[in-house]
Design a protein around this motif. Structure first.
Motif, PDB file in Angstrom:
ATOM      1  N   GLU A 133      26.775 -57.012  45.677  1.00  0.00           N
ATOM      2  CA  GLU A 133      26.473 -57.748  44.491  1.00  0.00           C
ATOM      3  C   GLU A 133      26.765 -57.117  43.089  1.00  0.00           C
ATOM      4  OE1 GLU A 133      22.561 -59.669  42.576  1.00  0.00           O
ATOM      5  OE2 GLU A 133      22.456 -58.395  44.369  1.00  0.00           O
ATOM      6  N   ARG A 157      29.293 -55.079  42.744  1.00  0.00           N
ATOM      7  CA  ARG A 157      30.655 -55.110  42.518  1.00  0.00           C
ATOM      8  C   ARG A 157      31.372 -56.470  42.146  1.00  0.00           C
ATOM      9  NH1 ARG A 157      30.575 -52.244  47.655  1.00  0.00           N
ATOM     10  NH2 ARG A 157      30.322 -50.042  47.002  1.00  0.00           N
ATOM     11  N   GLU A 158      30.459 -57.375  42.767  1.00  0.00           N
ATOM     12  CA  GLU A 158      31.041 -58.899  42.214  1.00  0.00           C
ATOM     13  C   GLU A 158      30.758 -59.131  40.672  1.00  0.00           C
ATOM     14  OE1 GLU A 158      32.288 -62.500  42.129  1.00  0.00           O
ATOM     15  OE2 GLU A 158      32.737 -61.139  43.761  1.00  0.00           O
ATOM     16  N   ARG A 159      29.447 -58.764  40.336  1.00  0.00           N
ATOM     17  CA  ARG A 159      29.052 -58.857  38.929  1.00  0.00           C
ATOM     18  C   ARG A 159      29.975 -58.162  38.171  1.00  0.00           C
ATOM     19  NH1 ARG A 159      22.789 -59.894  37.737  1.00  0.00           N
ATOM     20  NH2 ARG A 159      22.315 -60.900  39.426  1.00  0.00           N
ATOM     21  N   ARG A 178      33.134 -57.447  38.669  1.00  0.00           N
ATOM     22  CA  ARG A 178      34.533 -58.389  38.833  1.00  0.00           C
ATOM     23  C   ARG A 178      34.256 -59.727  37.742  1.00  0.00           C
ATOM     24  NH1 ARG A 178      33.992 -59.398  43.671  1.00  0.00           N
ATOM     25  NH2 ARG A 178      35.478 -57.760  44.575  1.00  0.00           N
ATOM     26  N   ARG A 179      33.147 -60.271  37.834  1.00  0.00           N
ATOM     27  CA  ARG A 179      32.951 -61.004  36.771  1.00  0.00           C
ATOM     28  C   ARG A 179      33.026 -60.723  35.399  1.00  0.00           C
ATOM     29  NH1 ARG A 179      28.988 -63.267  40.674  1.00  0.00           N
ATOM     30  NH2 ARG A 179      27.309 -62.843  38.980  1.00  0.00           N
TER      31      ARG A 179
END
Length: 276
Positions: free
Chosen positions: A58, A60-62, A64-65
């Motif tokens: 999670e 890493r996804e944040r 990325r955004r």
């Protein structure tokens, strides 16, 4: 002095590589935390200690955004570990949206080489020295061409060595990082987090006196004090300029040339910081 965080990608009179070299404050913030604004010179999204084990993906996804809005700095886990490799995969995916990485638990120059080879060419690497073995390898780590700066992971270093959290006990490892950086021709190292916010300026002044040129930070409230501690005061700049423009009355001793060199360095740093 108003300073825009490097991670924000805003315009600056100083080229990006120089901003990395000059940055005084490196704020570690979990990508799970709200808000992106900071007065720190560099905002680092912490994928290592800033994320619980169950929320790494999670986080890493944040990150990325966040990179969709502006290039980001990432603190990545140790080279060769599962989490470290996942962090490097994210870095490759971000490509030119990756501003730089802070490498946690750097054990030696081979770790720097692995990270540099795993990321887009030229990504700045700040290598964290957090163990006794890493400290002994600090000269080689600093000398690696991909290393831009060293950083002192005080907490983990103390855990590894059993050293107390006082300045006398930690003066030797701090001095080693300063000497290693100077010998490698890279900027002075980045100190560990300052501790209580009210001690930020005092901690920065002590680190600056030892030859450090920046500090990690865990809270925004510590940034003003840290900036003050790492920024030459107007009185010091005025005194240095006076020395550089005055002509000695009579002979000088062996301390004159080193004093002139320190005055030039102080004035140069003050001028560079004023353009950040």
């Amino acid at each position: 002095m108003s300073v825009t965080p490097i991670a924000a990608g805003a315009a600056s009179a100083v080229p990006a590589p120089a901003r990395v070299d000059l940055a005084r404050t490196w704020l570690l913030r979990s990508p799970l935390a709200a808000g992106g604004d900071t007065a720190a010179d560099v905002l680092v999204l912490d994928l290592e200690d800033g994320l619980p084990a169950a929320r790494k993906a999670e986080g890493r996804e944040r990150a990325r955004r966040a990179a969709e809005r502006a290039p980001v700095w990432l603190r990545i886990s140790a080279a060769g570990t599962r989490e470290g490799e996942a962090d490097l995969a994210l870095g490759r995916e971000l490509s030119d949206r990756l501003a730089g990485v802070v490498l946690a638990m750097c054990a030696g120059p081979a770790d720097v080489a692995h990270v540099a080879a795993s990321l887009p060419a030229g990504v700045p690497i700040v290598a964290m020295i957090e163990s006794a073995a890493a400290l002994l390898s600090a000269p080689a780590i600093a000398a690696h061409p991909a290393t831009r700066r060293l950083a002192f992971g005080v907490g983990d270093f103390r855990r590894d060595t059993g050293m107390a959290a006082d300045r006398v006990a930690l003066s030797w490892p701090r001095a080693q990082l300063v000497v290693a950086s100077a010998a490698a021709g890279i900027p002075g190292p980045i100190d560990g987090p300052c501790g209580p916010v009210e001690q930020a300026r005092d901690a920065a002044e002590h680190a600056a006196a030892m030859g450090f040129t920046g500090t990690l930070a865990l809270r925004d409230a510590a940034i003003p004090g840290a900036h003050a501690g790492f920024t030459p005061s107007p009185a010091d700049v005025a005194s240095a300029r006076e020395m550089l423009t005055s002509v000695p009355d009579g002979p000088v001793d062996g301390s004159y040339a080193p004093a002139l060199a320190r005055a030039r360095a102080l004035v140069r740093r003050a001028d560079e910081l004023s353009r950040l």
